[in-house]
Design a protein around this motif. Structure first.
Motif, PDB file in Angstrom:
ATOM      1  N   ARG A  21      61.980  54.005  74.785  1.00  0.00           N
ATOM      2  CA  ARG A  21      61.575  52.635  74.466  1.00  0.00           C
ATOM      3  C   ARG A  21      62.707  51.864  73.810  1.00  0.00           C
ATOM      4  O   ARG A  21      62.908  50.680  74.084  1.00  0.00           O
ATOM      5  N   ARG A  22      63.463  52.528  72.938  1.00  0.00           N
ATOM      6  CA  ARG A  22      64.621  51.882  72.317  1.00  0.00           C
ATOM      7  C   ARG A  22      65.674  51.520  73.362  1.00  0.00           C
ATOM      8  O   ARG A  22      66.289  50.457  73.297  1.00  0.00           O
ATOM      9  N   HIS A  25      64.437  48.475  75.216  1.00  0.00           N
ATOM     10  CA  HIS A  25      64.570  47.301  74.349  1.00  0.00           C
ATOM     11  C   HIS A  25      66.027  46.851  74.272  1.00  0.00           C
ATOM     12  O   HIS A  25      66.333  45.659  74.368  1.00  0.00           O
ATOM     13  N   ASP A  92      60.898  41.885  70.146  1.00  0.00           N
ATOM     14  CA  ASP A  92      60.755  42.744  68.975  1.00  0.00           C
ATOM     15  C   ASP A  92      59.290  43.018  68.660  1.00  0.00           C
ATOM     16  O   ASP A  92      58.929  44.140  68.306  1.00  0.00           O
ATOM     17  N   ARG A  93      58.447  41.991  68.776  1.00  0.00           N
ATOM     18  CA  ARG A  93      57.020  42.207  68.535  1.00  0.00           C
ATOM     19  C   ARG A  93      56.444  43.208  69.532  1.00  0.00           C
ATOM     20  O   ARG A  93      55.666  44.083  69.165  1.00  0.00           O
ATOM     21  N   PHE A  95      58.057  45.545  71.120  1.00  0.00           N
ATOM     22  CA  PHE A  95      58.601  46.861  70.808  1.00  0.00           C
ATOM     23  C   PHE A  95      57.877  47.495  69.640  1.00  0.00           C
ATOM     24  O   PHE A  95      57.473  48.650  69.680  1.00  0.00           O
ATOM     25  N   HIS A  96      57.683  46.719  68.569  1.00  0.00           N
ATOM     26  CA  HIS A  96      57.024  47.267  67.381  1.00  0.00           C
ATOM     27  C   HIS A  96      55.546  47.511  67.621  1.00  0.00           C
ATOM     28  O   HIS A  96      54.974  48.423  67.024  1.00  0.00           O
ATOM     29  N   ALA A  97      54.915  46.713  68.487  1.00  0.00           N
ATOM     30  CA  ALA A  97      53.503  46.956  68.805  1.00  0.00           C
ATOM     31  C   ALA A  97      53.359  48.291  69.536  1.00  0.00           C
ATOM     32  O   ALA A  97      52.431  49.055  69.269  1.00  0.00           O
ATOM     33  N   GLU A  98      54.282  48.592  70.442  1.00  0.00           N
ATOM     34  CA  GLU A  98      54.259  49.881  71.142  1.00  0.00           C
ATOM     35  C   GLU A  98      54.568  51.022  70.189  1.00  0.00           C
ATOM     36  O   GLU A  98      54.039  52.118  70.306  1.00  0.00           O
ATOM     37  N   GLU A  99      55.452  50.748  69.232  1.00  0.00           N
ATOM     38  CA  GLU A  99      55.857  51.783  68.285  1.00  0.00           C
ATOM     39  C   GLU A  99      54.697  52.203  67.384  1.00  0.00           C
ATOM     40  O   GLU A  99      54.541  53.366  67.048  1.00  0.00           O
ATOM     41  N   HIS A 100      53.859  51.229  66.998  1.00  0.00           N
ATOM     42  CA  HIS A 100      52.763  51.525  66.089  1.00  0.00           C
ATOM     43  C   HIS A 100      51.457  51.839  66.803  1.00  0.00           C
ATOM     44  O   HIS A 100      50.463  52.151  66.164  1.00  0.00           O
TER      45      HIS A 100
END
Length: 101
Positions: A21-22, A25, A92-93, A95-100
């Motif tokens: 994912r990183r 991104h 970024d949103r 990415f962070h939504a997938e991360e959490h």
């Protein structure tokens, strides 16, 4: 006297899924940056470089090279910055939504 710093815990290795994912991104970020830099180059350099060839094009009653040199390039730069900030916030949103999740 200086106190010794506490030991730093070893860094955790991110999971392969997070690394993928990183990578996605980062690829999207580089692609967006490259496209916007190309637009910046086209508006800032090429309109001046080809000013004589572009004299027959008018924008708001002014020759295009004059308009771009006077204010058009600045407006394009502001639009590029605004678009970059808006798009990166969305990336970024996501990415962070997938991360959490």
């Amino acid at each position: 006297m200086d106190k010794p710093s506490p030991p730093v815990p070893p860094a955790r290795t991110p999971s392969p899924e997070l690394q993928a994912r990183r990578a996605i991104h980062w690829r999207k970020t580089r692609r967006l940056t490259a496209i916007l830099l190309l637009i910046w180059l086209l508006t800032g350099f090429l309109t001046v470089f080809y000013a004589r060839e572009l004299l027959h094009l008018n924008l708001f009653g002014w020759p295009l090279p004059f308009y771009m040199a006077a204010q058009g390039a600045s407006l394009v730069y502001l639009a590029i910055i605004a678009f970059y900030a808006w798009r990166m916030q969305r990336l970024d949103r996501a990415f962070h939504a997938e991360e959490h999740a």
